[in-house]
Design a protein around this motif. Sequence first.
Motif, PDB file in Angstrom:
ATOM      1  N   PHE A 102      13.286   4.591  10.609  1.00  0.00           N
ATOM      2  CA  PHE A 102      13.003   3.319  10.930  1.00  0.00           C
ATOM      3  C   PHE A 102      13.919   2.740  11.780  1.00  0.00           C
ATOM      4  CE2 PHE A 102      13.507  -0.970  10.030  1.00  0.00           C
ATOM      5  CZ  PHE A 102      12.268  -1.634  10.197  1.00  0.00           C
ATOM      6  N   VAL A 103      15.254   2.955  11.345  1.00  0.00           N
ATOM      7  CA  VAL A 103      16.288   2.229  12.090  1.00  0.00           C
ATOM      8  C   VAL A 103      16.470   2.578  13.630  1.00  0.00           C
ATOM      9  CG1 VAL A 103      18.889   1.843  12.141  1.00  0.00           C
ATOM     10  CG2 VAL A 103      17.928   1.806  10.136  1.00  0.00           C
ATOM     11  N   ARG A 104      16.177   3.802  13.812  1.00  0.00           N
ATOM     12  CA  ARG A 104      16.363   4.241  15.203  1.00  0.00           C
ATOM     13  C   ARG A 104      15.089   3.816  15.922  1.00  0.00           C
ATOM     14  NH1 ARG A 104      20.203   8.361  15.400  1.00  0.00           N
ATOM     15  NH2 ARG A 104      19.857   8.869  17.500  1.00  0.00           N
ATOM     16  N   THR A 105      14.035   3.747  15.482  1.00  0.00           N
ATOM     17  CA  THR A 105      12.673   3.062  16.136  1.00  0.00           C
ATOM     18  C   THR A 105      13.135   1.574  16.377  1.00  0.00           C
ATOM     19  OG1 THR A 105      11.666   4.769  15.195  1.00  0.00           O
ATOM     20  CG2 THR A 105      10.285   3.089  16.318  1.00  0.00           C
ATOM     21  N   ALA A 106      13.599   0.906  15.424  1.00  0.00           N
ATOM     22  CA  ALA A 106      13.422  -0.468  15.306  1.00  0.00           C
ATOM     23  C   ALA A 106      14.589  -1.106  16.220  1.00  0.00           C
ATOM     24  CB  ALA A 106      13.899  -1.059  13.884  1.00  0.00           C
ATOM     25  N   ARG A 107      15.669  -0.347  16.168  1.00  0.00           N
ATOM     26  CA  ARG A 107      16.838  -0.698  16.869  1.00  0.00           C
ATOM     27  C   ARG A 107      16.443  -0.601  18.691  1.00  0.00           C
ATOM     28  NH1 ARG A 107      22.082   3.495  17.531  1.00  0.00           N
ATOM     29  NH2 ARG A 107      23.298   2.170  19.269  1.00  0.00           N
ATOM     30  N   ALA A 108      15.778   0.347  18.845  1.00  0.00           N
ATOM     31  CA  ALA A 108      15.330   0.474  20.305  1.00  0.00           C
ATOM     32  C   ALA A 108      14.331  -0.796  20.577  1.00  0.00           C
ATOM     33  CB  ALA A 108      14.199   1.885  20.423  1.00  0.00           C
ATOM     34  N   GLY A 109      13.436  -1.261  19.595  1.00  0.00           N
ATOM     35  CA  GLY A 109      12.768  -2.426  19.765  1.00  0.00           C
ATOM     36  C   GLY A 109      13.589  -3.516  20.084  1.00  0.00           C
ATOM     37  N   PHE A 110      14.656  -3.891  19.270  1.00  0.00           N
ATOM     38  CA  PHE A 110      15.685  -4.977  19.261  1.00  0.00           C
ATOM     39  C   PHE A 110      16.142  -4.828  20.726  1.00  0.00           C
ATOM     40  CE2 PHE A 110      15.860  -5.318  14.669  1.00  0.00           C
ATOM     41  CZ  PHE A 110      15.002  -6.525  14.668  1.00  0.00           C
ATOM     42  N   GLU A 111      16.661  -3.631  21.147  1.00  0.00           N
ATOM     43  CA  GLU A 111      17.465  -3.544  22.320  1.00  0.00           C
ATOM     44  C   GLU A 111      16.446  -3.997  23.706  1.00  0.00           C
ATOM     45  OE1 GLU A 111      18.763   0.419  22.002  1.00  0.00           O
ATOM     46  OE2 GLU A 111      20.653  -0.175  21.128  1.00  0.00           O
ATOM     47  N   SER A 143       7.423  -2.815  18.021  1.00  0.00           N
ATOM     48  CA  SER A 143       8.441  -1.817  17.725  1.00  0.00           C
ATOM     49  C   SER A 143       8.395  -1.571  16.286  1.00  0.00           C
ATOM     50  CB  SER A 143       9.574  -1.838  18.385  1.00  0.00           C
ATOM     51  OG  SER A 143       9.361  -1.908  19.695  1.00  0.00           O
ATOM     52  N   LEU A 144       8.862  -2.656  15.653  1.00  0.00           N
ATOM     53  CA  LEU A 144       9.131  -2.921  14.290  1.00  0.00           C
ATOM     54  C   LEU A 144       8.055  -2.353  13.528  1.00  0.00           C
ATOM     55  CD1 LEU A 144      10.947  -6.316  14.018  1.00  0.00           C
ATOM     56  CD2 LEU A 144      11.840  -3.834  14.382  1.00  0.00           C
ATOM     57  N   ILE A 145       6.901  -2.627  13.787  1.00  0.00           N
ATOM     58  CA  ILE A 145       5.653  -2.387  13.142  1.00  0.00           C
ATOM     59  C   ILE A 145       5.526  -0.410  13.230  1.00  0.00           C
ATOM     60  CG2 ILE A 145       3.066  -2.309  12.764  1.00  0.00           C
ATOM     61  CD1 ILE A 145       3.346  -5.219  13.811  1.00  0.00           C
ATOM     62  N   ALA A 146       5.607  -0.377  14.345  1.00  0.00           N
ATOM     63  CA  ALA A 146       5.707   1.221  14.579  1.00  0.00           C
ATOM     64  C   ALA A 146       6.577   1.883  13.658  1.00  0.00           C
ATOM     65  CB  ALA A 146       5.766   1.622  16.135  1.00  0.00           C
ATOM     66  N   ALA A 147       7.970   1.224  13.727  1.00  0.00           N
ATOM     67  CA  ALA A 147       8.916   1.876  12.842  1.00  0.00           C
ATOM     68  C   ALA A 147       8.575   2.052  11.529  1.00  0.00           C
ATOM     69  CB  ALA A 147      10.116   1.121  13.126  1.00  0.00           C
ATOM     70  N   THR A 148       7.759   0.812  11.166  1.00  0.00           N
ATOM     71  CA  THR A 148       7.605   0.686   9.651  1.00  0.00           C
ATOM     72  C   THR A 148       6.550   1.833   9.219  1.00  0.00           C
ATOM     73  OG1 THR A 148       7.866  -1.474   9.460  1.00  0.00           O
ATOM     74  CG2 THR A 148       6.657  -0.680   7.694  1.00  0.00           C
ATOM     75  N   VAL A 149       5.547   1.801   9.960  1.00  0.00           N
ATOM     76  CA  VAL A 149       4.620   3.179   9.840  1.00  0.00           C
ATOM     77  C   VAL A 149       5.159   4.288   9.948  1.00  0.00           C
ATOM     78  CG1 VAL A 149       2.513   3.928  10.814  1.00  0.00           C
ATOM     79  CG2 VAL A 149       2.821   1.556  10.975  1.00  0.00           C
ATOM     80  N   LEU A 150       6.094   4.767  10.707  1.00  0.00           N
ATOM     81  CA  LEU A 150       6.764   5.868  10.978  1.00  0.00           C
ATOM     82  C   LEU A 150       7.378   6.306   9.513  1.00  0.00           C
ATOM     83  CD1 LEU A 150       6.361   7.576  13.255  1.00  0.00           C
ATOM     84  CD2 LEU A 150       8.715   6.704  14.112  1.00  0.00           C
ATOM     85  N   GLY A 151       8.296   5.234   9.197  1.00  0.00           N
ATOM     86  CA  GLY A 151       8.921   5.478   7.972  1.00  0.00           C
ATOM     87  C   GLY A 151       8.134   5.557   6.629  1.00  0.00           C
ATOM     88  N   PHE A 152       6.903   4.935   6.551  1.00  0.00           N
ATOM     89  CA  PHE A 152       5.971   5.243   5.600  1.00  0.00           C
ATOM     90  C   PHE A 152       5.535   6.622   5.800  1.00  0.00           C
ATOM     91  CE2 PHE A 152       1.414   4.957   4.410  1.00  0.00           C
ATOM     92  CZ  PHE A 152       1.616   4.435   3.157  1.00  0.00           C
ATOM     93  N   ALA A 153       5.162   7.034   6.922  1.00  0.00           N
ATOM     94  CA  ALA A 153       4.561   8.506   7.089  1.00  0.00           C
ATOM     95  C   ALA A 153       5.766   9.388   6.808  1.00  0.00           C
ATOM     96  CB  ALA A 153       4.334   8.751   8.522  1.00  0.00           C
ATOM     97  N   ARG A 154       6.750   9.095   7.002  1.00  0.00           N
ATOM     98  CA  ARG A 154       7.901  10.195   6.864  1.00  0.00           C
ATOM     99  C   ARG A 154       8.017  10.122   5.001  1.00  0.00           C
ATOM    100  NH1 ARG A 154      10.713  13.263   4.958  1.00  0.00           N
ATOM    101  NH2 ARG A 154      12.717  14.102   5.557  1.00  0.00           N
ATOM    102  N   SER A 155       8.000   9.003   4.510  1.00  0.00           N
ATOM    103  CA  SER A 155       8.189   9.014   2.787  1.00  0.00           C
ATOM    104  C   SER A 155       6.903   9.770   2.398  1.00  0.00           C
ATOM    105  CB  SER A 155       7.871   7.518   2.546  1.00  0.00           C
ATOM    106  OG  SER A 155       9.000   6.922   2.845  1.00  0.00           O
ATOM    107  N   ILE A 156       5.822   9.685   2.852  1.00  0.00           N
ATOM    108  CA  ILE A 156       4.544  10.404   2.391  1.00  0.00           C
ATOM    109  C   ILE A 156       4.952  11.957   2.443  1.00  0.00           C
ATOM    110  CG2 ILE A 156       2.178  11.351   2.850  1.00  0.00           C
ATOM    111  CD1 ILE A 156       1.566   8.446   3.522  1.00  0.00           C
ATOM    112  N   GLY A 157       5.466  12.553   3.540  1.00  0.00           N
ATOM    113  CA  GLY A 157       6.100  13.968   3.846  1.00  0.00           C
ATOM    114  C   GLY A 157       7.204  14.307   2.874  1.00  0.00           C
ATOM    115  N   GLU A 158       8.045  13.529   2.512  1.00  0.00           N
ATOM    116  CA  GLU A 158       9.161  13.814   1.885  1.00  0.00           C
ATOM    117  C   GLU A 158       9.026  14.724   0.742  1.00  0.00           C
ATOM    118  OE1 GLU A 158      12.298  14.180   2.024  1.00  0.00           O
ATOM    119  OE2 GLU A 158      12.328  14.463  -0.142  1.00  0.00           O
TER     120      GLU A 158
END
Lengths: 221, 245
Positions: A102-111, A143-158
């Motif tokens: 999440f942080v990596r994706t969201a950070r790119a969005g903020f930048e 970007s933040l929404i994309a980051a959230t969905v990515l984090g959510f998807a990663r959680s499911i696969g954990e």
Amino acid sequence: MNLWQITSFTLMAALAATLLMLPFGLLLAWVLARGQFRGRVLLDTLVSLPLVMPPVATGLLLLMLFAPRGPIGALLARVGIEVVFTRKAVVLAMAIMALPLFVRTARAGFEQVERRYEAVAATLGAPPWRVFLTVSLPLAAPSLIAATVLGFARSIGEFGATIVIAGSIPGSTRTLAVAIYSFAETGNDRAAVVLVAVSAAIAFAALWISTALAPGSGVRR
Amino acid sequence: MLAAFLLLAGLLQGSASPVTVSAAVSLTEALEDVAAAYRAAGGPQVAFNFAGSNVLARQIVNGAPVDVFISADEAQMEVVARAGLIAGGTRADVAGNTLVLVADARTSIRTLADLGNAEVRRIAIGDPAAVPAGAYARTYLEDIGLWQRLEPKIVPTTNVRAALTAVQNGSASAAFVYATDARVAPALKVVATIAGARAPRIVYPACVVRTSRQPAAAAAFVNFLRGSVAAAILARHGFAPPAAR
């Protein structure tokens, strides 16, 4: 096998993990994108660590910290909170593993948010928190929404950290990923294959949404 | 570039290929000693793959390049047998064991019946669906009529050592493991030893895997396991001799 129970629990736990890491993730992403301070690279590295460390190693670290004899686990035990082998452990493992993504994706969005908009807001007298809420956050929203969905998807696969700290308790801590492993190693291939199909479908949907929402994906917004 | 390629090839190839032995995780320390004695007696290098017997059986059935399989129960050996992967005439029992109940040294658990008490929150056993130690424990608890009451507290683990670890770090109140596992964890207390007519008969069958590329070396190691040197090492680690059929 209770397909519905496993699937719904996994989705709910991933949702809880996403909500849990979201405030920390937003703060970290913002600080890393805009902050000028010593130790920024160190913080960046620490946050990203779970992304590249073996998940089992992350799980073991969490277990050592949160086991009833561990430093955090002992404190929590005093107030009657158990973590290891409970659903809290599932959410904790998912949140820790989703955070760096999440942080990596969201950070790119903020930048990508133009600094002059933020500067203008600041010169008009907005304090930093207001600049963040009214300018940076809305502009980085896709970007933040994309980051959230990515984090959510990663959680499911954990899997790696979860199996170590939460175990594979049927009807309790058994998530999709853990159930696939458990069914496969106990010889219940049919159940495993059904769960593989379900998790593939969820991952597909999550990635689709994440990609479609990401800036520069070519999808009209 | 060439050097890198050679390095990679070396890594992937290894030197002289050792005899690969997939063995039940409860045998870890004992078999490492047996392998050292085997080397000392002039035998080839032995490489071990330790895990729950069910995991090992699945790997072999799916074509893993394994020379020798040593299971902690008949059921997982049967999985390999049904796949037609036991080399003819090589199946033999190599050891026996006993099931025990372990708990933390400060535990209030005195008997098996105490497991029903409220302060016993979780009981770790190998996943009873396939892990031998868990399957033995479940069958025994069913026989003595305790399973239904205890089932909500059961935490299934991927192998017997994981159940032991859960008690060691305080995540579970008690665990059913082998007597030999309890010896590896001297900080824990053996609350009960499962004995008597209803006690499970625990044997470790070994075999040469039919697809082994070095069946002679594999058979030699199985024979060594059945010999007096290995028997003494296994006994020193607390294993019983294989019971007569």
